[in-house]
Motif scaffolding. Structure first.
Motif, short mmCIF file in Angstrom:
data_model
loop_
_atom_site.label_atom_id
_atom_site.label_comp_id
_atom_site.label_asym_id
_atom_site.label_seq_id
_atom_site.Cartn_x
_atom_site.Cartn_y
_atom_site.Cartn_z
N THR A 114 -7.80 6.22 -2.58
CA THR A 114 -8.96 6.65 -1.80
C THR A 114 -8.59 7.77 -0.84
O THR A 114 -7.64 7.65 -0.07
CB THR A 114 -9.53 5.46 -1.00
N ILE A 146 -8.99 9.17 2.32
CA ILE A 146 -9.54 8.68 3.59
C ILE A 146 -9.65 9.77 4.66
O ILE A 146 -10.40 9.61 5.61
CB ILE A 146 -8.72 7.48 4.13
N PHE A 188 -6.75 1.42 -6.39
CA PHE A 188 -7.66 2.50 -6.02
C PHE A 188 -6.97 3.49 -5.10
O PHE A 188 -6.36 3.09 -4.10
CB PHE A 188 -8.92 1.94 -5.35
N ARG A 201 0.85 -1.18 0.00
CA ARG A 201 0.00 0.00 0.00
C ARG A 201 0.89 1.24 0.00
O ARG A 201 2.08 1.15 0.28
CB ARG A 201 -0.91 0.04 1.24
N SER A 222 -15.17 9.74 -2.37
CA SER A 222 -14.00 9.17 -3.02
C SER A 222 -14.39 7.78 -3.54
O SER A 222 -15.55 7.39 -3.47
CB SER A 222 -12.81 9.08 -2.04
N ARG A 223 -13.40 7.08 -4.05
CA ARG A 223 -13.68 5.74 -4.58
C ARG A 223 -12.66 4.76 -4.00
O ARG A 223 -11.48 5.05 -3.89
CB ARG A 223 -13.60 5.74 -6.11
N GLY A 224 -13.17 3.60 -3.60
CA GLY A 224 -12.31 2.55 -3.07
C GLY A 224 -12.60 1.22 -3.74
O GLY A 224 -13.41 1.15 -4.68
N ARG A 270 -17.42 5.86 7.08
CA ARG A 270 -17.09 5.43 5.72
C ARG A 270 -18.23 4.54 5.23
O ARG A 270 -18.45 3.46 5.75
CB ARG A 270 -15.76 4.67 5.72
N TYR A 320 -4.42 10.35 1.07
CA TYR A 320 -4.86 9.23 0.25
C TYR A 320 -4.19 7.92 0.65
O TYR A 320 -3.01 7.87 1.00
CB TYR A 320 -4.53 9.49 -1.22
N GLU A 321 -5.01 6.85 0.56
CA GLU A 321 -4.51 5.49 0.68
C GLU A 321 -4.64 4.83 -0.69
O GLU A 321 -5.72 4.83 -1.28
CB GLU A 321 -5.32 4.71 1.71
N ASN A 322 -3.54 4.28 -1.18
CA ASN A 322 -3.52 3.66 -2.50
C ASN A 322 -3.33 2.16 -2.33
O ASN A 322 -2.28 1.70 -1.88
CB ASN A 322 -2.38 4.26 -3.34
#
Length: 275
Positions: free
Chosen positions: A183, A185, A181, A165, A198-200, A231, A175-177
């Motif tokens: 996202t 967060i 995706f 990640r 956002s999109r996950g 979330r 952001y968390e990748n």
């Protein structure tokens, strides 16, 4: 004329001469810099701010404001003192350019996900304190504003999966990748009622800050000033609550819906390893 007048006049004149020769009658930028060099951060931050207040036209004043804000935020964690200084700097000295990463590090205070190289989190299922299920997240490198991490999931002592990640900022979004995706967060500043989308991996997501200033107790300890972030997958009747503690990161995850909230995983241990 009183007999003691000549003596008083001499004393005052001597004091004025000392001020003129040694510039000791007001705050000095160099004095604050020396205090900072000595590691006397609280005193240094105060001296920088005092200098800026007394010398608004001095060419060192914008730098003094920046240094004071940086110390309060990054060295002392006194976020309520750093933000007004940054706002004053931006308002009164618009020509003074603050590097974006520098501004973000100071403004995002407290940091609710300190993804620095060497940081490590261990989570466990709440029911058995991690004996049945355990998650580990380790920041293994940090380069050009991107923190690379290794996520491991265990069932008992058996490794189930291990994934890469990454974490990064874009403006004031964190952001968390993972899994292709990226996202968002956390969206700073984290204020109650704030929402974003956002999109996950699970689809389109809606986020909302449900609470701030919360006290949360988990296996790793007691944490104050936590934020509660909802979330929710768009259209889903249930959702997830994620609780974040300042300077620590996520400390608790719960599943929830209308009228219920159940803890699922919680922080067992957080480490800031030496780099």
């Amino acid at each position: 004329m009183p007999k003691h007048f000549p003596h008083i006049f001499t004393v005052k004149l001597s004091a004025l001469l000392v001020c003129a020769v040694f510039s000791a009658c007001g705050p000095r930028f160099d004095d604050a810099a020396e205090l900072q060099k000595q590691g006397r951060f609280l005193k240094a931050a105060g001296e920088y701010a005092h200098f800026a207040g007394k010398n608004p036209s001095d060419p060192h004043t914008p730098d003094a404001l920046l240094r004071s804000a940086r110390i309060y935020s990054l060295e002392l964690g006194l976020c309520e003192r750093s933000r007004p200084l940054l706002e004053r700097l931006a308002r009164n000295y618009p020509a003074f350019k603050i590097p974006a990463p520098d501004f973000r590090r100071i403004f995002i205070c407290p940091d609710y996900f300190p993804a620095a190289n060497g940081s490590a989190w261990t989570y466990g299922d709440t029911q058995t304190s991690g004996r049945n299920a355990r998650q580990e997240l380790d920041i293994v490198s940090e380069r050009k504003g991107v923190s690379e991490a290794l996520y491991s999931l265990y069932a008992g002592t058996d490794l189930v999966t291990r994934q890469k990640r990454s974490y990064s900022f874009s403006d004031l979004s964190f952001y968390e990748n993972q899994g292709g995706f990226k996202t968002n967060i956390l969206e700073y500043p984290l204020e109650k009622g704030k929402t974003w989308r956002s999109r996950g991996a699970e689809g389109e997501l809606e986020f909302r800050v449900e609470g701030t200033g919360l006290k949360i107790i988990v296996a790793a300890g007691e944490y104050d000033n936590c934020v509660k972030v909802r979330r929710r997958m768009q259209g889903n009747p249930a959702w997830i609550y994620e609780y974040y503690a300042p300077w620590t990161g996520k400390v608790l995850t719960a599943v929830a819906g209308p009228g219920y909230e159940n803890r699922v995983t919680e922080l067992l241990k957080y480490e800031e390893k030496k780099r």
